[in-house]
Design a protein around this motif. Structure first.
Motif, PDB file in Angstrom:
ATOM      1  N   SER A   1      -5.091  -1.242  -3.356  1.00  0.00           N
ATOM      2  CA  SER A   1      -6.060  -1.028  -2.275  1.00  0.00           C
ATOM      3  C   SER A   1      -7.317  -1.866  -2.508  1.00  0.00           C
ATOM      4  O   SER A   1      -7.905  -2.392  -1.560  1.00  0.00           O
ATOM      5  CB  SER A   1      -6.400   0.454  -2.123  1.00  0.00           C
TER       6      SER A   1
ATOM      7  N   TRP B   1     -12.003  -0.883   4.698  1.00  0.00           N
ATOM      8  CA  TRP B   1     -11.035  -1.100   3.635  1.00  0.00           C
ATOM      9  C   TRP B   1     -11.625  -0.924   2.246  1.00  0.00           C
ATOM     10  O   TRP B   1     -10.898  -0.586   1.314  1.00  0.00           O
ATOM     11  CB  TRP B   1     -10.322  -2.436   3.828  1.00  0.00           C
TER      12      TRP B   1
ATOM     13  N   TRP C   1     -14.633   4.843   5.023  1.00  0.00           N
ATOM     14  CA  TRP C   1     -13.548   4.399   5.907  1.00  0.00           C
ATOM     15  C   TRP C   1     -13.813   4.847   7.343  1.00  0.00           C
ATOM     16  O   TRP C   1     -13.682   4.060   8.284  1.00  0.00           O
ATOM     17  CB  TRP C   1     -12.208   4.956   5.419  1.00  0.00           C
TER      18      TRP C   1
ATOM     19  N   THR D   1      -9.677  -8.717   2.478  1.00  0.00           N
ATOM     20  CA  THR D   1     -10.353  -8.495   3.752  1.00  0.00           C
ATOM     21  C   THR D   1     -11.771  -9.068   3.697  1.00  0.00           C
ATOM     22  O   THR D   1     -12.214  -9.742   4.628  1.00  0.00           O
ATOM     23  CB  THR D   1     -10.397  -6.987   4.091  1.00  0.00           C
TER      24      THR D   1
ATOM     25  N   ALA E   1      -8.867  -4.781  -0.044  1.00  0.00           N
ATOM     26  CA  ALA E   1     -10.275  -4.773   0.351  1.00  0.00           C
ATOM     27  C   ALA E   1     -10.925  -6.124   0.043  1.00  0.00           C
ATOM     28  O   ALA E   1     -11.683  -6.661   0.858  1.00  0.00           O
ATOM     29  CB  ALA E   1     -11.019  -3.640  -0.353  1.00  0.00           C
TER      30      ALA E   1
ATOM     31  N   GLN F   1       0.829  -1.204   0.000  1.00  0.00           N
ATOM     32  CA  GLN F   1       0.000   0.000   0.000  1.00  0.00           C
ATOM     33  C   GLN F   1       0.869   1.263   0.000  1.00  0.00           C
ATOM     34  O   GLN F   1       0.612   2.201  -0.758  1.00  0.00           O
ATOM     35  CB  GLN F   1      -0.940   0.031   1.214  1.00  0.00           C
TER      36      GLN F   1
ATOM     37  N   GLU G   1     -14.789  -3.514   9.650  1.00  0.00           N
ATOM     38  CA  GLU G   1     -13.456  -3.565   9.040  1.00  0.00           C
ATOM     39  C   GLU G   1     -13.543  -3.708   7.526  1.00  0.00           C
ATOM     40  O   GLU G   1     -12.759  -3.093   6.793  1.00  0.00           O
ATOM     41  CB  GLU G   1     -12.633  -4.699   9.653  1.00  0.00           C
TER      42      GLU G   1
END
Length: 145
Positions: free
Chosen positions: A125, A113, A65, A132, A129, A38, A109
């Motif tokens: 990114s 993301w 976010w 995640t 995401a 990142q 969470e």
């Protein structure tokens, strides 16, 4: 958020089940690699126009976010306070987003993301995401069952 999850949260949780060392090492390696990916992506490759901070994509992503962060922190607070000291057994969390989803901490969470991905608009990114979503989504499903 990194400071909350890595420094503050561990100090707030009560004694629980220990984390297996191998799991800890895998999580550490994933986080270090992701942080590098990142950071390198945003500092070396991402190009943004001068008005990017006023762009609807950035603003929507930042708000997503921020809302995800608030949901995550509040859900962690609810989970930490489910049982009184010395109490054991399963308890169903109530309040906050737990009234709508059984894995409110995971939902927060994931929202964080995806908001980050929208604000950054980079493939790296988005990849994080999605990772995640898949990792925490499967954990949320297990917790729900």
């Amino acid at each position: 958020f990194v400071h909350y999850r890595s420094l503050i949260f561990p100090l707030l949780i009560r004694a629980g089940k220990p984390t297996p060392f191998f799991t800890f090492v895998l999580a550490l390696l994933f986080c270090v690699y992701n942080g590098y990916l990142q950071g390198r992506s945003l500092s070396n490759y991402a190009k943004y126009p001068s008005g990017w901070l006023k762009d609807p994509l950035f603003i929507t992503g930042f708000v997503g976010w921020l809302v995800g962060l608030a949901i995550n922190i509040h859900s962690d607070h609810i989970l930490r306070n489910l049982r009184k000291p010395g109490e054991t057994g399963y308890k169903i969390p109530r309040g906050g987003m737990f009234e709508y989803v059984s894995g409110a901490n995971f939902f927060g969470e994931i929202l964080e993301w995806f908001g980050f991905a929208l604000a950054c608009c980079t493939i790296e990114s988005l990849a994080f995401a999605l990772c995640t979503l898949f990792i925490l989504g499967s954990r949320a499903k297990q917790h729900h069952q």
